[in-house]
Write a protein that holds these residues in place. Structure first.
Motif, mmCIF file in Angstrom:
data_model
loop_
_atom_site.group_PDB
_atom_site.id
_atom_site.type_symbol
_atom_site.label_atom_id
_atom_site.label_comp_id
_atom_site.label_asym_id
_atom_site.label_seq_id
_atom_site.Cartn_x
_atom_site.Cartn_y
_atom_site.Cartn_z
ATOM 1 N N MET A 184 0.955 -1.232 -0.002
ATOM 2 C CA MET A 184 -0.249 -0.046 -0.063
ATOM 3 C C MET A 184 1.122 1.169 -0.142
ATOM 4 O O MET A 184 1.843 1.485 0.787
ATOM 5 C CB MET A 184 -0.945 0.067 1.084
ATOM 6 C CG MET A 184 -1.973 1.096 1.191
ATOM 7 S SD MET A 184 -2.866 0.806 2.558
ATOM 8 C CE MET A 184 -4.230 1.385 1.938
ATOM 9 N N SER A 185 0.747 2.141 -0.817
ATOM 10 C CA SER A 185 1.495 3.538 -1.030
ATOM 11 C C SER A 185 0.851 4.395 0.039
ATOM 12 O O SER A 185 -0.196 4.803 0.356
ATOM 13 C CB SER A 185 1.340 3.966 -2.523
ATOM 14 O OG SER A 185 1.731 5.270 -2.636
ATOM 15 N N ASP A 186 1.897 5.292 0.446
ATOM 16 C CA ASP A 186 1.596 6.345 1.399
ATOM 17 C C ASP A 186 1.496 7.677 0.686
ATOM 18 O O ASP A 186 1.478 8.582 1.341
ATOM 19 C CB ASP A 186 2.808 6.285 2.476
ATOM 20 C CG ASP A 186 2.702 5.241 3.463
ATOM 21 O OD1 ASP A 186 1.560 4.681 3.603
ATOM 22 O OD2 ASP A 186 3.879 4.921 4.183
ATOM 23 N N LYS A 187 1.374 7.628 -0.531
ATOM 24 C CA LYS A 187 1.302 8.882 -1.273
ATOM 25 C C LYS A 187 0.367 9.495 -1.390
ATOM 26 O O LYS A 187 -0.926 8.623 -1.454
ATOM 27 C CB LYS A 187 1.819 8.373 -2.973
ATOM 28 C CG LYS A 187 3.345 8.750 -3.268
ATOM 29 C CD LYS A 187 3.065 8.779 -4.993
ATOM 30 C CE LYS A 187 3.719 7.507 -5.361
ATOM 31 N NZ LYS A 187 3.807 7.224 -6.751
ATOM 32 N N LYS A 188 0.214 10.636 -0.959
ATOM 33 C CA LYS A 188 -1.093 11.481 -0.944
ATOM 34 C C LYS A 188 -1.508 11.763 -2.414
ATOM 35 O O LYS A 188 -0.678 12.062 -3.227
ATOM 36 C CB LYS A 188 -0.881 12.625 -0.386
ATOM 37 C CG LYS A 188 -0.749 12.556 1.373
ATOM 38 C CD LYS A 188 -0.639 13.728 2.019
ATOM 39 C CE LYS A 188 -0.224 13.582 3.646
ATOM 40 N NZ LYS A 188 -0.120 14.605 4.368
ATOM 41 N N VAL A 189 -2.653 11.800 -2.732
ATOM 42 C CA VAL A 189 -3.455 12.148 -3.968
ATOM 43 C C VAL A 189 -4.359 13.146 -3.752
ATOM 44 O O VAL A 189 -5.123 13.177 -2.852
ATOM 45 C CB VAL A 189 -3.878 10.965 -4.739
ATOM 46 C CG1 VAL A 189 -4.473 11.308 -5.903
ATOM 47 C CG2 VAL A 189 -3.054 9.950 -4.957
ATOM 48 N N TYR A 190 -4.094 14.305 -4.494
ATOM 49 C CA TYR A 190 -5.141 15.559 -4.188
ATOM 50 C C TYR A 190 -5.719 15.657 -5.393
ATOM 51 O O TYR A 190 -5.495 15.286 -6.608
ATOM 52 C CB TYR A 190 -4.097 16.778 -4.153
ATOM 53 C CG TYR A 190 -3.244 16.599 -3.027
ATOM 54 C CD1 TYR A 190 -3.901 16.983 -1.507
ATOM 55 C CD2 TYR A 190 -1.846 16.496 -3.000
ATOM 56 C CE1 TYR A 190 -2.928 16.749 -0.593
ATOM 57 C CE2 TYR A 190 -1.287 16.366 -1.775
ATOM 58 C CZ TYR A 190 -1.583 16.633 -0.726
ATOM 59 O OH TYR A 190 -0.927 16.375 0.564
ATOM 60 N N THR A 191 -6.931 16.386 -5.361
ATOM 61 C CA THR A 191 -8.005 16.741 -6.302
ATOM 62 C C THR A 191 -7.745 17.852 -6.648
ATOM 63 O O THR A 191 -7.873 18.996 -5.960
ATOM 64 C CB THR A 191 -9.504 16.503 -6.072
ATOM 65 O OG1 THR A 191 -9.863 15.487 -5.295
ATOM 66 C CG2 THR A 191 -10.362 17.118 -6.822
ATOM 67 N N VAL A 192 -7.548 18.181 -8.207
ATOM 68 C CA VAL A 192 -7.040 19.409 -8.773
ATOM 69 C C VAL A 192 -8.231 19.841 -9.748
ATOM 70 O O VAL A 192 -8.294 19.081 -10.608
ATOM 71 C CB VAL A 192 -5.668 19.407 -9.373
ATOM 72 C CG1 VAL A 192 -5.344 20.836 -9.972
ATOM 73 C CG2 VAL A 192 -4.636 18.969 -8.183
ATOM 74 N N GLN A 193 -8.924 20.955 -9.570
ATOM 75 C CA GLN A 193 -9.880 21.513 -10.503
ATOM 76 C C GLN A 193 -9.144 22.658 -11.204
ATOM 77 O O GLN A 193 -8.682 23.699 -10.496
ATOM 78 C CB GLN A 193 -11.056 21.890 -9.980
ATOM 79 C CG GLN A 193 -11.728 20.913 -8.967
ATOM 80 C CD GLN A 193 -13.033 21.409 -8.286
ATOM 81 O OE1 GLN A 193 -13.044 22.730 -7.809
ATOM 82 N NE2 GLN A 193 -13.940 20.524 -8.110
ATOM 83 N N ILE A 194 -9.187 22.580 -12.372
ATOM 84 C CA ILE A 194 -8.586 23.543 -13.356
ATOM 85 C C ILE A 194 -9.581 24.036 -14.406
ATOM 86 O O ILE A 194 -10.050 23.567 -14.977
ATOM 87 C CB ILE A 194 -7.274 22.784 -14.082
ATOM 88 C CG1 ILE A 194 -6.215 22.284 -13.080
ATOM 89 C CG2 ILE A 194 -6.644 24.164 -15.026
ATOM 90 C CD1 ILE A 194 -5.480 21.370 -13.802
#
Length: 124
Positions: A1-11
């Motif tokens: 399992m990855s500890d990378k954060k993923v963010y929602t980006v609205q452009i």
């Protein structure tokens, strides 16, 4: 399992009046990830040296240590380069006219009127 954060980006792409929502891992450039998820956004150099991919940050935080094309003053005014920008939170961004950002950054040097062959012209 990855500890990378993923963010929602609205452009908001002002030129096409389209909104893109992409999921960007914290270790990926926003522009590249948006393209992979079918977002068509303006860019030129992909190296953080020009202002073609400049965005105004409406909300959120971008980490952009390689953004040579933006002065610290312009960054403090809320602008970022997404070709070399990493998300540090969920983001809402808006594309900018390259000339607007360029003028904010360099207008004090080149804002002395129209020039022809190195000679300032009188206003007609």
């Amino acid at each position: 399992m990855s500890d990378k954060k993923v963010y929602t980006v609205q452009i908001h792409n002002r030129f096409e009046d389209k909104w893109y929502t992409v999921q960007v891992p914290e270790d990926q450039y926003i522009l590249r990830t948006a393209e992979e998820q079918h977002g068509k956004l303006p860019f030129l150099c992909r190296n953080g040296a020009c202002t073609t991919c400049a965005v105004r940050v409406i909300s959120g935080e971008i980490y952009q240590p390689e953004a040579m094309g933006l002065s610290p003053q312009v960054r403090r005014q809320g602008y970022s380069l997404i070709c070399v920008g990493y998300p540090r939170s969920d983001l809402v961004l808006e594309t900018q006219d390259e000339d607007e950002v360029y003028d904010m950054q360099f207008g004090r040097y080149f804002g002395k009127g129209r020039v022809r062959f190195g000679i300032p012209l009188d206003d007609d």
